[in-house]
Design a protein around this motif. Structure first.
Motif, PDB file in Angstrom:
ATOM      1  N   ALA A   1      24.743  54.739 -22.779  1.00 13.10           N
ATOM      2  CA  ALA A   1      25.420  55.845 -23.467  1.00 13.10           C
ATOM      3  C   ALA A   1      26.105  56.786 -22.482  1.00 13.10           C
ATOM      4  O   ALA A   1      27.157  57.359 -22.793  1.00 13.10           O
ATOM      5  N   VAL A   2      25.530  56.954 -21.293  1.00  9.62           N
ATOM      6  CA  VAL A   2      26.147  57.813 -20.272  1.00  9.62           C
ATOM      7  C   VAL A   2      27.489  57.229 -19.847  1.00  9.62           C
ATOM      8  O   VAL A   2      28.487  57.944 -19.718  1.00  9.62           O
ATOM      9  N   LEU A   3      27.530  55.922 -19.642  1.00 15.16           N
ATOM     10  CA  LEU A   3      28.796  55.276 -19.292  1.00 15.16           C
ATOM     11  C   LEU A   3      29.805  55.397 -20.426  1.00 15.16           C
ATOM     12  O   LEU A   3      30.979  55.718 -20.197  1.00 15.16           O
ATOM     13  N   SER A   4      29.359  55.175 -21.648  1.00 14.12           N
ATOM     14  CA  SER A   4      30.258  55.257 -22.795  1.00 14.12           C
ATOM     15  C   SER A   4      30.908  56.628 -22.901  1.00 14.12           C
ATOM     16  O   SER A   4      32.114  56.747 -23.147  1.00 14.12           O
ATOM     17  N   ARG A   5      30.127  57.681 -22.696  1.00 17.35           N
ATOM     18  CA  ARG A   5      30.671  59.036 -22.790  1.00 17.35           C
ATOM     19  C   ARG A   5      31.587  59.354 -21.615  1.00 17.35           C
ATOM     20  O   ARG A   5      32.592  60.058 -21.770  1.00 17.35           O
ATOM     21  N   ALA A   6      31.256  58.815 -20.440  1.00 18.58           N
ATOM     22  CA  ALA A   6      32.090  59.072 -19.261  1.00 18.58           C
ATOM     23  C   ALA A   6      33.463  58.435 -19.398  1.00 18.58           C
ATOM     24  O   ALA A   6      34.486  59.062 -19.084  1.00 18.58           O
TER      25      ALA A   6
ATOM     26  N   PRO B   1      30.008  47.322 -25.654  1.00 21.73           N
ATOM     27  CA  PRO B   1      28.621  46.912 -25.916  1.00 21.73           C
ATOM     28  C   PRO B   1      27.705  48.111 -26.155  1.00 21.73           C
ATOM     29  O   PRO B   1      27.627  49.028 -25.335  1.00 21.73           O
ATOM     30  N   ASP B   2      27.009  48.104 -27.294  1.00 17.30           N
ATOM     31  CA  ASP B   2      26.217  49.280 -27.690  1.00 17.30           C
ATOM     32  C   ASP B   2      24.900  48.865 -28.351  1.00 17.30           C
ATOM     33  O   ASP B   2      24.738  48.976 -29.553  1.00 17.30           O
ATOM     34  N   PRO B   3      23.939  48.388 -27.567  1.00 21.17           N
ATOM     35  CA  PRO B   3      22.637  48.064 -28.164  1.00 21.17           C
ATOM     36  C   PRO B   3      22.050  49.271 -28.888  1.00 21.17           C
ATOM     37  O   PRO B   3      22.401  50.422 -28.594  1.00 21.17           O
TER      38      PRO B   3
END
Length: 455
Positions: free
Chosen positions: A115-120, A130-132
Protein backbone atom coordinates in the motif's frame (compact mmCIF):
# COMPACT_ATOMS: atom_id res chain seq x y z
CA UNK A 1 25.29 -21.49 17.99
CA UNK A 2 28.23 -19.44 19.30
CA UNK A 3 30.17 -20.03 16.10
CA UNK A 4 27.21 -18.95 14.00
CA UNK A 5 26.70 -15.75 15.96
CA UNK A 6 30.41 -14.96 15.85
CA UNK A 7 30.45 -15.26 12.06
CA UNK A 8 27.27 -13.19 11.67
CA UNK A 9 28.48 -10.44 14.00
CA UNK A 10 31.62 -10.03 11.90
CA UNK A 11 29.57 -8.43 9.11
CA UNK A 12 26.41 -7.14 10.79
CA UNK A 13 25.62 -4.30 13.20
CA UNK A 14 24.40 -5.42 16.65
CA UNK A 15 20.84 -4.20 16.04
CA UNK A 16 20.50 -6.52 13.03
CA UNK A 17 20.69 -9.65 15.21
CA UNK A 18 17.91 -10.96 17.45
CA UNK A 19 18.74 -13.89 19.73
CA UNK A 20 16.21 -13.52 22.55
CA UNK A 21 14.20 -16.79 22.28
CA UNK A 22 10.97 -15.08 23.26
CA UNK A 23 11.39 -12.67 20.35
CA UNK A 24 12.72 -15.14 17.80
CA UNK A 25 9.72 -17.37 18.52
CA UNK A 26 7.46 -14.63 17.17
CA UNK A 27 9.21 -15.00 13.80
CA UNK A 28 8.64 -18.75 13.63
CA UNK A 29 5.54 -18.85 11.43
CA UNK A 30 3.22 -17.02 9.08
CA UNK A 31 -0.59 -16.95 9.20
CA UNK A 32 -1.29 -20.48 7.95
CA UNK A 33 -2.90 -23.22 10.07
CA UNK A 34 -1.81 -26.86 10.15
CA UNK A 35 1.78 -25.98 9.19
CA UNK A 36 4.69 -27.14 11.32
CA UNK A 37 7.23 -24.51 12.36
CA UNK A 38 10.65 -25.01 13.92
CA UNK A 39 12.72 -22.93 16.32
CA UNK A 40 15.10 -20.46 14.66
CA UNK A 41 18.63 -20.09 15.96
CA UNK A 42 18.69 -16.38 15.21
CA UNK A 43 16.70 -13.69 13.41
CA UNK A 44 18.62 -11.31 11.15
CA UNK A 45 17.16 -7.99 9.94
CA UNK A 46 19.56 -6.64 7.31
CA UNK A 47 19.34 -3.15 5.83
CA UNK A 48 21.75 -3.55 2.89
CA UNK A 49 22.48 -5.96 0.07
CA UNK A 50 25.98 -6.48 1.47
CA UNK A 51 24.53 -7.60 4.78
CA UNK A 52 22.29 -10.14 3.03
CA UNK A 53 25.33 -11.42 1.13
CA UNK A 54 27.24 -11.79 4.39
CA UNK A 55 24.38 -13.84 5.88
CA UNK A 56 24.30 -16.18 2.90
CA UNK A 57 28.10 -16.61 2.83
CA UNK A 58 27.98 -17.44 6.52
CA UNK A 59 25.12 -19.88 6.01
CA UNK A 60 26.98 -21.61 3.18
CA UNK A 61 30.22 -21.84 5.16
CA UNK A 62 28.51 -23.31 8.22
CA UNK A 63 25.79 -25.25 6.33
CA UNK A 64 22.99 -23.45 8.19
CA UNK A 65 19.52 -23.26 6.58
CA UNK A 66 18.05 -19.83 5.84
CA UNK A 67 14.34 -18.96 5.82
CA UNK A 68 13.56 -15.65 4.05
CA UNK A 69 10.61 -13.66 5.39
CA UNK A 70 8.59 -10.58 4.62
CA UNK A 71 5.68 -9.47 6.78
CA UNK A 72 4.60 -13.10 7.42
CA UNK A 73 1.08 -12.48 6.09
CA UNK A 74 1.34 -15.62 3.93
CA UNK A 75 -1.22 -18.38 4.14
CA UNK A 76 0.73 -21.51 3.19
CA UNK A 77 3.52 -21.77 5.78
CA UNK A 78 6.17 -20.72 3.26
CA UNK A 79 7.75 -18.35 5.80
CA UNK A 80 7.78 -20.86 8.67
CA UNK A 81 11.10 -21.38 10.41
CA UNK A 82 12.96 -24.68 10.50
CA UNK A 83 14.88 -25.84 13.56
CA UNK A 84 18.23 -24.12 13.93
CA UNK A 85 17.76 -21.87 10.93
CA UNK A 86 18.63 -18.26 10.29
CA UNK A 87 15.40 -16.35 9.81
CA UNK A 88 16.26 -13.62 7.30
CA UNK A 89 13.62 -10.92 7.67
CA UNK A 90 13.74 -8.33 4.88
CA UNK A 91 11.29 -5.87 6.45
CA UNK A 92 14.01 -3.28 7.25
CA UNK A 93 14.97 -3.05 3.57
CA UNK A 94 11.98 -0.84 2.89
CA UNK A 95 13.16 1.97 0.62
CA UNK A 96 11.49 3.09 -2.60
CA UNK A 97 14.63 3.81 -4.60
CA UNK A 98 13.13 5.33 -7.74
CA UNK A 99 9.84 6.22 -9.40
CA UNK A 100 10.07 7.12 -13.09
CA UNK A 101 6.92 8.53 -14.73
CA UNK A 102 8.66 8.47 -18.13
CA UNK A 103 9.78 4.85 -18.00
CA UNK A 104 6.75 3.94 -15.87
CA UNK A 105 8.76 1.90 -13.42
CA UNK A 106 9.46 1.83 -9.71
CA UNK A 107 12.63 0.40 -8.18
CA UNK A 108 12.09 -0.86 -4.65
CA UNK A 109 13.63 -2.91 -1.87
CA UNK A 110 11.77 -6.06 -0.79
CA UNK A 111 10.45 -4.70 2.52
CA UNK A 112 8.33 -1.96 0.96
CA UNK A 113 4.67 -2.36 1.96
CA UNK A 114 2.34 -2.83 -1.01
CA UNK A 115 0.00 0.00 0.00
CA UNK A 116 2.93 2.37 0.65
CA UNK A 117 4.17 1.83 -2.89
CA UNK A 118 0.68 2.25 -4.32
CA UNK A 119 0.23 5.60 -2.60
CA UNK A 120 3.71 6.79 -3.56
CA UNK A 121 3.25 6.13 -7.27
CA UNK A 122 -0.26 7.61 -7.15
CA UNK A 123 1.35 10.97 -6.36
CA UNK A 124 3.02 10.76 -9.78
CA UNK A 125 -0.23 9.89 -11.58
CA UNK A 126 0.79 6.22 -11.77
CA UNK A 127 -0.72 2.95 -10.62
CA UNK A 128 0.77 -0.31 -9.27
CA UNK A 129 -2.13 -2.74 -9.77
CA UNK A 130 -1.39 -5.90 -7.70
CA UNK A 131 -3.41 -5.45 -4.50
CA UNK A 132 -3.69 -8.48 -2.20
CA UNK A 133 -6.30 -8.20 0.54
CA UNK A 134 -3.41 -7.76 3.00
CA UNK A 135 -2.01 -4.84 0.98
CA UNK A 136 -1.75 -2.60 4.06
CA UNK A 137 0.64 -5.13 5.67
CA UNK A 138 2.24 -7.36 3.03
CA UNK A 139 5.59 -6.55 1.42
CA UNK A 140 6.59 -6.42 -2.23
CA UNK A 141 9.22 -9.08 -1.57
CA UNK A 142 6.59 -11.38 -0.13
CA UNK A 143 4.27 -10.62 -3.05
CA UNK A 144 7.06 -11.61 -5.45
CA UNK A 145 7.91 -14.74 -3.47
CA UNK A 146 4.34 -16.03 -3.59
CA UNK A 147 3.38 -14.56 -6.98
CA UNK A 148 0.41 -12.95 -5.26
CA UNK A 149 -2.70 -11.61 -6.91
CA UNK A 150 -5.47 -9.43 -5.55
CA UNK A 151 -8.84 -7.90 -6.30
CA UNK A 152 -7.84 -6.24 -9.58
CA UNK A 153 -6.47 -9.34 -11.32
CA UNK A 154 -9.44 -9.76 -13.63
CA UNK A 155 -8.39 -6.65 -15.56
CA UNK A 156 -4.79 -5.92 -14.61
CA UNK A 157 -3.23 -9.31 -13.94
CA UNK A 158 -1.00 -10.60 -11.14
CA UNK A 159 2.37 -9.72 -9.62
CA UNK A 160 4.38 -11.71 -12.16
CA UNK A 161 3.21 -9.40 -14.94
CA UNK A 162 4.69 -6.35 -13.20
CA UNK A 163 8.14 -7.63 -12.22
CA UNK A 164 10.55 -6.52 -14.95
CA UNK A 165 13.83 -7.22 -13.22
CA UNK A 166 15.37 -8.34 -9.94
CA UNK A 167 18.54 -8.31 -7.93
CA UNK A 168 18.86 -11.62 -6.09
CA UNK A 169 21.41 -12.83 -3.56
CA UNK A 170 22.09 -16.48 -4.32
CA UNK A 171 22.67 -19.23 -1.78
CA UNK A 172 26.44 -18.76 -1.90
CA UNK A 173 26.24 -14.98 -1.52
CA UNK A 174 26.76 -13.99 -5.15
CA UNK A 175 24.56 -11.19 -6.51
CA UNK A 176 22.52 -11.99 -9.61
CA UNK A 177 20.80 -9.37 -11.76
CA UNK A 178 17.90 -10.52 -13.92
CA UNK A 179 15.56 -8.86 -16.38
CA UNK A 180 15.54 -5.25 -17.47
CA UNK A 181 14.28 -1.69 -17.04
CA UNK A 182 13.09 -1.41 -20.63
CA UNK A 183 9.54 -1.82 -21.90
CA UNK A 184 10.53 -5.03 -23.63
CA UNK A 185 13.50 -7.39 -23.82
CA UNK A 186 14.10 -11.06 -24.59
CA UNK A 187 17.81 -11.60 -23.88
CA UNK A 188 18.39 -15.03 -22.36
CA UNK A 189 16.07 -17.24 -20.37
CA UNK A 190 13.43 -15.45 -18.31
CA UNK A 191 15.08 -15.88 -14.91
CA UNK A 192 12.97 -13.06 -13.49
CA UNK A 193 9.77 -15.05 -13.89
CA UNK A 194 11.55 -18.09 -12.43
CA UNK A 195 12.09 -16.27 -9.12
CA UNK A 196 8.53 -14.92 -9.00
CA UNK A 197 6.58 -17.51 -7.03
CA UNK A 198 9.66 -19.46 -5.92
CA UNK A 199 8.85 -18.80 -2.24
CA UNK A 200 12.43 -18.01 -1.27
CA UNK A 201 13.69 -21.41 -2.36
CA UNK A 202 16.05 -20.17 -5.12
CA UNK A 203 17.46 -16.88 -3.83
CA UNK A 204 16.84 -13.75 -1.77
CA UNK A 205 15.24 -10.87 -3.68
CA UNK A 206 16.93 -7.62 -2.58
CA UNK A 207 15.70 -5.23 -5.28
CA UNK A 208 12.89 -5.21 -7.82
CA UNK A 209 12.13 -3.20 -10.94
CA UNK A 210 8.35 -2.98 -11.21
CA UNK A 211 6.19 -1.89 -14.13
CA UNK A 212 3.62 0.82 -13.52
CA UNK A 213 0.52 1.94 -15.37
CA UNK A 214 -1.12 5.35 -15.73
CA UNK A 215 -3.54 6.00 -12.89
CA UNK A 216 -7.03 5.00 -14.05
CA UNK A 217 -10.21 6.95 -13.27
CA UNK A 218 -11.84 6.27 -9.88
CA UNK A 219 -13.84 3.09 -10.09
CA UNK A 220 -17.51 2.68 -9.28
CA UNK A 221 -18.87 -0.54 -7.78
CA UNK A 222 -22.13 -2.41 -8.22
CA UNK A 223 -23.51 -4.92 -5.70
CA UNK A 224 -25.85 -7.68 -6.89
CA UNK A 225 -27.71 -10.11 -4.62
CA UNK A 226 -28.45 -13.67 -5.76
CA UNK A 227 -30.66 -16.41 -4.30
CA UNK A 228 -28.09 -19.10 -5.13
CA UNK A 229 -24.36 -19.21 -5.74
CA UNK A 230 -25.03 -20.92 -9.07
CA UNK A 231 -27.02 -17.96 -10.39
CA UNK A 232 -24.24 -15.58 -9.35
CA UNK A 233 -21.74 -17.73 -11.24
CA UNK A 234 -24.04 -17.69 -14.25
CA UNK A 235 -23.98 -13.88 -14.13
CA UNK A 236 -20.17 -13.93 -14.00
CA UNK A 237 -20.04 -16.12 -17.11
CA UNK A 238 -22.44 -13.77 -18.92
CA UNK A 239 -20.36 -10.73 -18.00
CA UNK A 240 -17.15 -12.26 -19.32
CA UNK A 241 -18.79 -13.79 -22.40
CA UNK A 242 -20.16 -10.40 -23.45
CA UNK A 243 -16.64 -8.96 -23.47
CA UNK A 244 -16.84 -6.72 -20.42
CA UNK A 245 -13.57 -5.98 -18.62
CA UNK A 246 -14.40 -5.00 -15.05
CA UNK A 247 -11.62 -3.71 -12.85
CA UNK A 248 -12.94 -6.00 -10.14
CA UNK A 249 -15.38 -8.91 -10.02
CA UNK A 250 -15.65 -10.42 -6.54
CA UNK A 251 -18.00 -12.92 -4.90
CA UNK A 252 -18.95 -13.37 -1.24
CA UNK A 253 -21.23 -16.18 -0.07
CA UNK A 254 -23.79 -15.84 2.71
CA UNK A 255 -21.44 -17.12 5.42
CA UNK A 256 -18.84 -14.53 4.46
CA UNK A 257 -21.33 -11.65 4.28
CA UNK A 258 -22.73 -12.50 7.70
CA UNK A 259 -19.23 -12.72 9.20
CA UNK A 260 -18.33 -9.28 7.82
CA UNK A 261 -21.53 -7.80 9.20
CA UNK A 262 -20.91 -9.30 12.64
CA UNK A 263 -17.36 -8.00 12.77
CA UNK A 264 -17.79 -4.55 11.28
CA UNK A 265 -21.51 -3.77 11.10
CA UNK A 266 -21.24 -3.01 7.38
CA UNK A 267 -24.98 -3.37 6.75
CA UNK A 268 -24.53 -5.84 3.90
CA UNK A 269 -27.58 -7.91 2.88
CA UNK A 270 -26.86 -10.97 5.03
CA UNK A 271 -29.99 -12.83 3.90
CA UNK A 272 -28.62 -13.24 0.37
CA UNK A 273 -26.94 -16.48 -0.66
CA UNK A 274 -24.32 -14.75 -2.81
CA UNK A 275 -23.22 -11.14 -3.18
CA UNK A 276 -21.42 -10.16 -6.37
CA UNK A 277 -19.35 -6.98 -6.55
CA UNK A 278 -18.46 -5.61 -9.99
CA UNK A 279 -16.44 -2.45 -10.61
CA UNK A 280 -15.34 -0.41 -13.60
CA UNK A 281 -12.66 2.27 -13.81
CA UNK A 282 -13.54 3.28 -17.37
CA UNK A 283 -14.25 6.88 -18.51
CA UNK A 284 -17.99 6.15 -18.16
CA UNK A 285 -18.33 3.53 -15.42
CA UNK A 286 -22.05 4.19 -14.96
CA UNK A 287 -22.80 2.91 -18.46
CA UNK A 288 -20.71 -0.20 -17.91
CA UNK A 289 -22.39 -0.88 -14.58
CA UNK A 290 -25.81 -0.48 -16.18
CA UNK A 291 -24.93 -3.11 -18.78
CA UNK A 292 -23.68 -5.49 -16.10
CA UNK A 293 -26.78 -4.84 -14.00
CA UNK A 294 -28.94 -6.06 -16.89
CA UNK A 295 -26.88 -9.24 -17.16
CA UNK A 296 -27.13 -9.86 -13.41
CA UNK A 297 -30.89 -9.37 -13.47
CA UNK A 298 -31.22 -11.73 -16.42
CA UNK A 299 -29.21 -14.35 -14.56
CA UNK A 300 -31.53 -14.18 -11.55
CA UNK A 301 -30.31 -11.41 -9.27
CA UNK A 302 -32.96 -10.39 -6.76
CA UNK A 303 -31.54 -6.90 -6.32
CA UNK A 304 -28.87 -4.85 -8.08
CA UNK A 305 -27.57 -1.67 -6.44
CA UNK A 306 -24.92 0.51 -8.08
CA UNK A 307 -22.83 2.67 -5.75
CA UNK A 308 -23.67 6.35 -6.01
CA UNK A 309 -20.16 7.66 -5.50
CA UNK A 310 -16.54 6.76 -4.78
CA UNK A 311 -17.12 6.70 -1.00
CA UNK A 312 -19.87 4.11 -1.25
CA UNK A 313 -17.74 2.10 -3.68
CA UNK A 314 -14.83 2.12 -1.23
CA UNK A 315 -17.12 0.88 1.55
CA UNK A 316 -18.10 -2.13 -0.54
CA UNK A 317 -14.47 -2.86 -1.40
CA UNK A 318 -13.49 -2.60 2.25
CA UNK A 319 -16.14 -5.20 3.09
CA UNK A 320 -14.60 -7.56 0.56
CA UNK A 321 -11.07 -6.90 1.78
CA UNK A 322 -11.97 -7.84 5.34
CA UNK A 323 -13.67 -11.11 4.33
CA UNK A 324 -10.85 -13.44 5.38
CA UNK A 325 -10.34 -11.60 8.67
CA UNK A 326 -14.06 -11.75 9.39
CA UNK A 327 -14.24 -15.49 8.73
CA UNK A 328 -11.42 -15.98 11.24
CA UNK A 329 -13.86 -14.81 13.95
CA UNK A 330 -16.35 -17.61 13.23
CA UNK A 331 -14.31 -20.27 15.08
CA UNK A 332 -10.96 -20.40 16.85
CA UNK A 333 -9.06 -21.40 13.70
CA UNK A 334 -9.33 -21.36 9.91
CA UNK A 335 -7.79 -23.13 6.94
CA UNK A 336 -7.85 -20.88 3.91
CA UNK A 337 -7.90 -22.68 0.60
CA UNK A 338 -6.79 -21.08 -2.65
CA UNK A 339 -8.22 -23.13 -5.49
CA UNK A 340 -8.47 -21.55 -8.93
CA UNK A 341 -10.69 -23.09 -11.62
CA UNK A 342 -11.73 -22.08 -15.13
CA UNK A 343 -14.45 -19.42 -14.92
CA UNK A 344 -16.88 -21.80 -16.62
CA UNK A 345 -16.45 -24.23 -13.70
CA UNK A 346 -16.90 -21.66 -10.93
CA UNK A 347 -20.50 -22.70 -10.21
CA UNK A 348 -19.50 -26.35 -9.90
CA UNK A 349 -16.66 -25.37 -7.56
CA UNK A 350 -18.95 -23.47 -5.22
CA UNK A 351 -21.64 -26.14 -5.24
CA UNK A 352 -19.02 -28.82 -4.59
CA UNK A 353 -17.58 -26.83 -1.70
CA UNK A 354 -21.03 -26.50 -0.14
CA UNK A 355 -21.43 -30.27 -0.42
CA UNK A 356 -18.08 -30.78 1.33
CA UNK A 357 -19.18 -28.49 4.17
CA UNK A 358 -22.37 -30.50 4.62
CA UNK A 359 -20.52 -33.82 4.43
CA UNK A 360 -18.10 -32.87 7.20
CA UNK A 361 -20.52 -30.82 9.29
CA UNK A 362 -18.37 -27.69 9.09
CA UNK A 363 -18.81 -24.00 8.37
CA UNK A 364 -16.98 -23.15 5.14
CA UNK A 365 -17.29 -19.60 3.88
CA UNK A 366 -16.26 -18.72 0.35
CA UNK A 367 -15.01 -15.45 -1.03
CA UNK A 368 -13.60 -15.39 -4.53
CA UNK A 369 -11.83 -13.36 -7.16
CA UNK A 370 -14.68 -14.46 -9.38
CA UNK A 371 -13.43 -12.76 -12.52
CA UNK A 372 -10.48 -15.13 -12.72
CA UNK A 373 -12.03 -18.18 -11.04
CA UNK A 374 -9.85 -17.94 -7.92
CA UNK A 375 -11.87 -19.18 -4.94
CA UNK A 376 -10.93 -18.92 -1.27
CA UNK A 377 -12.96 -21.51 0.66
CA UNK A 378 -12.29 -20.85 4.36
CA UNK A 379 -12.76 -23.84 6.64
CA UNK A 380 -13.74 -22.64 10.13
CA UNK A 381 -13.11 -25.02 13.03
CA UNK A 382 -12.30 -25.35 16.73
CA UNK A 383 -8.59 -26.16 16.95
CA UNK A 384 -9.04 -27.56 20.47
CA UNK A 385 -11.45 -30.22 19.17
CA UNK A 386 -9.38 -33.08 17.73
CA UNK A 387 -12.23 -34.54 15.71
CA UNK A 388 -13.25 -31.19 14.27
CA UNK A 389 -9.62 -30.44 13.38
CA UNK A 390 -9.39 -33.78 11.57
CA UNK A 391 -12.56 -33.04 9.63
CA UNK A 392 -11.24 -29.60 8.75
CA UNK A 393 -8.05 -31.06 7.26
CA UNK A 394 -9.98 -33.71 5.33
CA UNK A 395 -12.42 -31.16 3.96
CA UNK A 396 -9.50 -28.92 2.92
CA UNK A 397 -7.95 -31.79 0.96
CA UNK A 398 -11.28 -32.70 -0.62
CA UNK A 399 -11.74 -29.12 -1.83
CA UNK A 400 -8.29 -29.19 -3.46
CA UNK A 401 -9.12 -32.50 -5.12
CA UNK A 402 -12.35 -30.98 -6.43
CA UNK A 403 -10.41 -28.08 -7.92
CA UNK A 404 -8.08 -30.42 -9.81
CA UNK A 405 -11.02 -32.50 -11.05
CA UNK A 406 -12.54 -29.33 -12.51
CA UNK A 407 -9.34 -28.54 -14.43
CA UNK A 408 -8.03 -26.06 -11.87
CA UNK A 409 -4.97 -25.57 -9.70
CA UNK A 410 -4.29 -26.03 -5.99
CA UNK A 411 -3.09 -22.44 -5.63
CA UNK A 412 -3.91 -19.34 -7.60
CA UNK A 413 -1.93 -16.84 -5.50
CA UNK A 414 -1.08 -18.06 -1.99
CA UNK A 415 1.69 -20.47 -2.94
CA UNK A 416 2.55 -24.02 -1.88
CA UNK A 417 4.71 -23.57 1.22
CA UNK A 418 4.23 -26.39 3.70
CA UNK A 419 0.47 -26.58 3.47
CA UNK A 420 0.18 -27.96 -0.07
CA UNK A 421 3.46 -29.80 -0.61
CA UNK A 422 1.75 -33.17 -0.88
CA UNK A 423 -0.58 -31.86 -3.56
CA UNK A 424 2.00 -30.20 -5.77
CA UNK A 425 3.25 -33.46 -7.30
CA UNK A 426 -0.32 -34.52 -8.08
CA UNK A 427 -0.84 -31.36 -10.09
CA UNK A 428 2.55 -31.11 -11.80
CA UNK A 429 3.23 -34.74 -12.65
CA UNK A 430 6.42 -36.79 -12.42
CA UNK A 431 8.34 -35.18 -15.29
CA UNK A 432 7.64 -31.64 -14.13
CA UNK A 433 8.60 -32.42 -10.53
CA UNK A 434 11.92 -33.86 -11.72
CA UNK A 435 12.70 -30.68 -13.67
CA UNK A 436 11.67 -28.47 -10.76
CA UNK A 437 14.05 -30.33 -8.47
CA UNK A 438 16.83 -29.95 -11.02
CA UNK A 439 16.32 -26.18 -11.05
CA UNK A 440 16.40 -26.11 -7.23
CA UNK A 441 19.67 -28.09 -7.29
CA UNK A 442 21.24 -25.66 -9.76
CA UNK A 443 20.47 -22.59 -7.64
CA UNK A 444 20.80 -24.12 -4.18
CA UNK A 445 23.01 -27.24 -4.32
CA UNK A 446 23.33 -27.48 -0.53
CA UNK A 447 19.58 -27.16 0.01
CA UNK A 448 19.94 -24.25 2.45
CA UNK A 449 17.24 -21.92 1.14
CA UNK A 450 13.84 -22.41 2.79
CA UNK A 451 14.28 -26.17 3.23
CA UNK A 452 11.17 -28.31 3.49
CA UNK A 453 9.02 -25.91 1.48
CA UNK A 454 7.40 -26.43 -1.92
CA UNK A 455 9.17 -29.81 -2.55
Amino acid sequence: MNGLLEHLRAGLPPEALITDPDVTASYAHDMASFCDAGTPAVVVLPRTVEQVQHVMRTATALRVPVVPQGARTGLSGAANASDGCIVLSLVKMDRILEISPVDRIAVVEPGVINAVLSRAVDEHGLYYPPDPSSWEMCTIGGNIGTASGGLCCVKYGVTAEYVLGLEVVLADGRLLTTGRRTAKGVAGYDLTRLFVGSEGSLGIVVKAVLALKPRPPRQLVLAAEFPRAATACDAICRIMERGHTPSLLELMDRTTVQAVNRMAGMGLPDTTEALLLAAFDTPDPSADLAAVAELCTAAGATEVVPAEDAAESEMLLQARRMSLTALETVKSATMIDDVCVPRSKLGAMLEGTAAVAEKYGLTIGVCAHAGDGNTHPVVCFDHTDADESRRARESFDEIMALGLELGGTITGEHGVGVLKKEWLARELGEVSVELHRGIKQAFDPLGLLNPGKVF
